[in-house]
Design a protein around this motif. Structure first.
Motif, mmCIF file in Angstrom:
data_model
loop_
_atom_site.group_PDB
_atom_site.id
_atom_site.type_symbol
_atom_site.label_atom_id
_atom_site.label_comp_id
_atom_site.label_asym_id
_atom_site.label_seq_id
_atom_site.Cartn_x
_atom_site.Cartn_y
_atom_site.Cartn_z
ATOM 1 N N PRO A 273 0.809 -1.234 0.000
ATOM 2 C CA PRO A 273 0.000 0.000 0.000
ATOM 3 C C PRO A 273 0.835 1.274 0.000
ATOM 4 N N ILE A 274 2.029 1.219 0.599
ATOM 5 C CA ILE A 274 2.897 2.406 0.582
ATOM 6 C C ILE A 274 3.363 2.676 -0.842
ATOM 7 N N PHE A 275 3.748 1.610 -1.549
ATOM 8 C CA PHE A 275 4.162 1.790 -2.944
ATOM 9 C C PHE A 275 2.993 2.257 -3.805
ATOM 10 N N LYS A 276 1.779 1.820 -3.506
ATOM 11 C CA LYS A 276 0.610 2.288 -4.254
ATOM 12 C C LYS A 276 0.414 3.795 -4.047
ATOM 13 N N GLN A 277 0.568 4.259 -2.822
ATOM 14 C CA GLN A 277 0.443 5.692 -2.541
ATOM 15 C C GLN A 277 1.537 6.483 -3.256
ATOM 16 N N LEU A 278 2.760 5.964 -3.194
ATOM 17 C CA LEU A 278 3.873 6.658 -3.846
ATOM 18 C C LEU A 278 3.674 6.699 -5.355
ATOM 19 N N TYR A 279 3.162 5.614 -5.916
ATOM 20 C CA TYR A 279 2.928 5.588 -7.365
ATOM 21 C C TYR A 279 1.842 6.579 -7.761
ATOM 22 N N ALA A 280 0.816 6.694 -6.927
ATOM 23 C CA ALA A 280 -0.269 7.631 -7.230
ATOM 24 C C ALA A 280 0.233 9.069 -7.298
ATOM 25 N N SER A 281 1.192 9.403 -6.442
ATOM 26 C CA SER A 281 1.715 10.779 -6.426
ATOM 27 C C SER A 281 2.945 10.963 -7.306
ATOM 28 N N HIS A 282 3.595 9.867 -7.693
ATOM 29 C CA HIS A 282 4.796 9.954 -8.535
ATOM 30 C C HIS A 282 4.710 8.900 -9.646
ATOM 31 N N PRO A 283 3.738 9.038 -10.563
ATOM 32 C CA PRO A 283 3.521 7.991 -11.579
ATOM 33 C C PRO A 283 4.665 7.835 -12.574
ATOM 34 N N ASP A 284 5.551 8.829 -12.639
ATOM 35 C CA ASP A 284 6.671 8.747 -13.585
ATOM 36 C C ASP A 284 7.963 8.262 -12.949
ATOM 37 N N ASN A 285 7.918 7.942 -11.677
ATOM 38 C CA ASN A 285 9.114 7.447 -10.999
ATOM 39 C C ASN A 285 9.322 5.978 -11.366
ATOM 40 N N THR A 286 10.380 5.707 -12.131
ATOM 41 C CA THR A 286 10.615 4.365 -12.658
ATOM 42 C C THR A 286 10.846 3.342 -11.554
ATOM 43 N N ASP A 287 11.578 3.724 -10.522
ATOM 44 C CA ASP A 287 11.871 2.778 -9.434
ATOM 45 C C ASP A 287 10.596 2.348 -8.709
ATOM 46 N N ILE A 288 9.705 3.324 -8.460
ATOM 47 C CA ILE A 288 8.446 2.999 -7.784
ATOM 48 C C ILE A 288 7.587 2.113 -8.671
ATOM 49 N N LEU A 289 7.493 2.481 -9.948
ATOM 50 C CA LEU A 289 6.728 1.691 -10.914
ATOM 51 C C LEU A 289 7.242 0.248 -10.974
ATOM 52 N N ALA A 305 -0.449 -6.131 -12.095
ATOM 53 C CA ALA A 305 0.958 -6.038 -12.493
ATOM 54 C C ALA A 305 1.118 -5.683 -13.968
ATOM 55 N N GLU A 306 0.244 -6.200 -14.811
ATOM 56 C CA GLU A 306 0.436 -6.080 -16.261
ATOM 57 C C GLU A 306 0.529 -4.638 -16.765
ATOM 58 N N PRO A 307 -0.396 -3.737 -16.421
ATOM 59 C CA PRO A 307 -0.273 -2.364 -16.948
ATOM 60 C C PRO A 307 0.977 -1.630 -16.473
ATOM 61 N N LEU A 308 1.436 -1.954 -15.265
ATOM 62 C CA LEU A 308 2.649 -1.316 -14.754
ATOM 63 C C LEU A 308 3.876 -1.800 -15.510
ATOM 64 N N ILE A 309 3.991 -3.113 -15.688
ATOM 65 C CA ILE A 309 5.151 -3.665 -16.389
ATOM 66 C C ILE A 309 5.140 -3.235 -17.856
ATOM 67 N N LYS A 310 3.953 -3.074 -18.443
ATOM 68 C CA LYS A 310 3.864 -2.601 -19.825
ATOM 69 C C LYS A 310 4.516 -1.236 -19.980
ATOM 70 N N LYS A 311 4.331 -0.375 -18.990
ATOM 71 C CA LYS A 311 4.958 0.947 -19.038
ATOM 72 C C LYS A 311 6.472 0.839 -19.097
ATOM 73 N N LEU A 312 7.017 -0.145 -18.391
ATOM 74 C CA LEU A 312 8.466 -0.320 -18.372
ATOM 75 C C LEU A 312 9.001 -0.754 -19.734
ATOM 76 N N LEU A 313 8.154 -1.374 -20.557
ATOM 77 C CA LEU A 313 8.600 -1.802 -21.888
ATOM 78 C C LEU A 313 9.023 -0.616 -22.748
ATOM 79 N N ASP A 314 8.484 0.570 -22.450
ATOM 80 C CA ASP A 314 8.798 1.768 -23.241
ATOM 81 C C ASP A 314 10.040 2.492 -22.743
#
Length: 572
Positions: A273-289, A305-314
């Motif tokens: 849940p902490i990582f979910k909160q951090l991702y919500a406020s920092h969606p472009d942070n690659t490490d959090i993603l 997991a799938e939509p998050l990992i898809k972002k990393l493909l780019d």
């Protein structure tokens, strides 16, 4: 130096003197002094000779001799560039004594040179003279501070570039003790200490900084305290430190460190849940993603997991890793064809070995062993890279071993060893296949070869010890090997299991039961369970043995060892 003009005749004369034996073979500056300056017509000719000799040595790839000659030239020259060149070469070959002499000359000619002071600091550091190094750093700091206001940051960067992190730490420690004990300096000291595994010193410096610093410095100190505690294997204390600090702060870096430490403490459910909160406020942070995607994947929440990992493909630097994780997601969602495509895209990256094995395994599951072997053969033909060929052969060997075709596996491992005769993984795998094929002599030979390479390797020691227990009556040899493995990894359940089994074979039931219970507590593995069941039964504890066997067969109904134990122990 640039103003010197030489006639061809003088150059020839200087070179003839050099070839005739005037060059020095000593490795220290003191040795250079044996040349008599009076043999040259003037100090200028002495300079020219040494400069020419030095440049020839540089061309020949001998910077140590070049440094000697430039140092000799510097003593007769008022040009600081010559002294600087001597210092650069001497520092480059780690000749601290020669560098110190050349530095004396450089500083005498150019006392305000920040570069000379930097070299003075580094040379003193490498010589272990931390007091002198700290004093030189203080002078460097003051000069840089006047120029751009970042003097302290500059000297910290200078220390960070030094390969010997422990010496950099000792130098900064001396600097903090004698020049600057501010919170800023303590934080830098803590960072260097932790980076050089001096965790106690890092913890002390970070705590001092937390007491003396402002709020941002206190937050940075808490992060460093947690790192030091984790380095000292005090992960629960590190978690507590970061939990307290993150609750009192809005700093996302603190919260990120806290979430990561929860993962390290195997408290993933709290981290998610902490990582979910951090991702919500920092969606472009690659490490959090990246981390949140892996947390979902680990918990088999593939849809999240799938939509998050898809972002990393780019993201180019993450693409191959993301392809591997996408393969896992597709495999988890029962889409083997898509999984294979993603795993193939992951080859050539960090997870090449795992991706290759997964492709072959999926082909085995969805088609046949021959389809998997054909794909591996095609991959071999398509590459000229021996490391890749080795990996493909190892993968084929693993598939054959798992299918019980041990002799075929041994043959494939032989091909792999033709590429790399002493490859550790291949020899170990061949030993396991040889033992299964009934050729214990060959298995022992391969494992003994590995122990010649790595005498203290706990995995090999345990494997050989266990093989001796199962295949021979050489129990003293087996026990010695397993004891040595336990010394390396005292909490390894596989080694505990081996110890329990040899104690059972030698009639020490109570001790065997104790070891096997400890092993099973740490790892509920069918093999460990089967050993414990047999020992419990032999000790008259049939009811407990039957309960454990029934529980394990529910989880592993097709496990051969558990099935064999049931057949062997009538009544269970």
């Amino acid at each position: 130096m640039q103003g010197i003009r030489l006639s061809r005749r003088f150059i020839s004369l200087a070179l003839s003197i050099f070839v005739g034996g005037c060059a020095l073979g000593n490795n220290t500056f003191a040795g250079q002094q044996t040349t008599n300056v009076a043999t040259f017509s003037s100090p200028l000719s002495y300079q020219v000779y040494n400069i020419l000799a030095a440049e020839m040595f540089i061309q020949e790839g001998n910077p140590g001799q070049a440094a000697l000659h430039y140092a000799a030239a510097a003593q007769q020259s008022d040009d600081p560039a010559i002294a600087r060149r001597a210092v650069e070469l001497a520092v480059g070959v780690n000749d601290n004594a020669l560098a110190a002499r050349a530095l004396e000359r450089w500083v005498a000619l150019e006392p305000e040179s920040p570069e000379a002071l930097q070299y003075q600091a580094i040379n003193s550091l490498r010589a272990g003279n931390y007091e002198a190094a700290a004093k030189a750093l203080a002078k460097v700091r003051d000069k840089v501070e006047k120029e751009d206001g970042h003097g302290f940051e500059f000297i910290v960067s200078l220390l960070a570039l030094e390969p010997d992190a422990k010496k950099s730490f000792q130098t900064l420690k001396q600097y903090v003790q004698t020049v600057d004990s501010s919170a800023r300096a303590q934080l830098a000291l803590a960072t260097l200490a932790i980076n050089s595994d001096q965790f106690e010193d890092g913890l002390k410096a970070a705590r001092t900084a937390r007491q003396a610093g402002d709020k941002p410095q206190q937050e940075q100190a808490s992060r460093l305290i947690a790192k030091a505690l984790a380095g000292m294997d005090r992960v629960p204390d590190a978690v507590t430190e970061l939990e307290t600090a993150s609750k009192a702060s809005k700093n996302p870096d603190l919260k990120l460190d806290y979430a990561r430490m929860l993962i390290l403490a195997d408290r993933r459910a709290e981290a998610t849940p902490i990582f979910k909160q951090l991702y919500a406020s920092h969606p472009d942070n690659t490490d959090i993603l990246y981390t949140l995607g892996l947390l979902y994947l680990e918990q088999k929440e593939f849809a999240f997991a799938e939509p998050l990992i898809k972002k990393l493909l780019d993201i180019p630097e993450r693409a191959t890793e993301a392809s591997y994780f996408m393969g896992q997601i597709q495999e988890g969602q029962k889409r083997p064809e898509k999984a294979i495509r993603f795993y193939q895209q992951a080859m050539g990256g960090h997870y090449e070995k795992e991706a290759t094995l997964r492709v072959a395994s999926l082909l085995l599951e969805t088609e046949s062993l021959e389809s998997a072997r054909q794909w591996l053969e095609e991959q071999q033909q398509a590459t000229s890279n021996d490391d890749r060929k080795l990996l493909l052969l190892q993968t084929e060997g693993h598939l054959l071993h798992d299918k019980g075709r041990y002799k075929d596996a041994i043959s494939i491992y032989g091909k792999a060893l033709a590429l790399k005769p002493d490859d550790f993984d291949t020899l170990y795998s061949r030993a396991l296949s040889a033992e299964k094929a009934g050729d214990f002599k060959a298995a022992e030979a391969d494992l003994r070869t590995l122990l010649q390479q790595e005498p203290d390797n706990a995995t090999v020691l345990n494997a050989l010890g266990y093989m001796l227990v199962v295949n021979t009556e050489r129990y003293p040899d087996a026990e010695a090997l397993i004891n040595k493995a336990l010394q390396q990894r005292p909490n390894d359940p596989a080694i505990m299991d081996s110890m329990g089994w040899i104690l059972f074979r030698t009639g020490k039931l109570a001790e065997a039961e104790s070891w096997l219970r400890k092993a099973y507590t740490q790892l509920q593995d069918p093999e460990i369970a089967s050993h414990l069941i047999e020992v419990l039964s032999a000790g008259g504890k049939q009811a407990e043995a039957k309960t454990l066997l029934d529980e394990m067969l529910v989880k592993y109904p097709d496990d051969a060892q558990l099935v064999n134990v049931r057949k062997k122990l009538v009544g269970l």
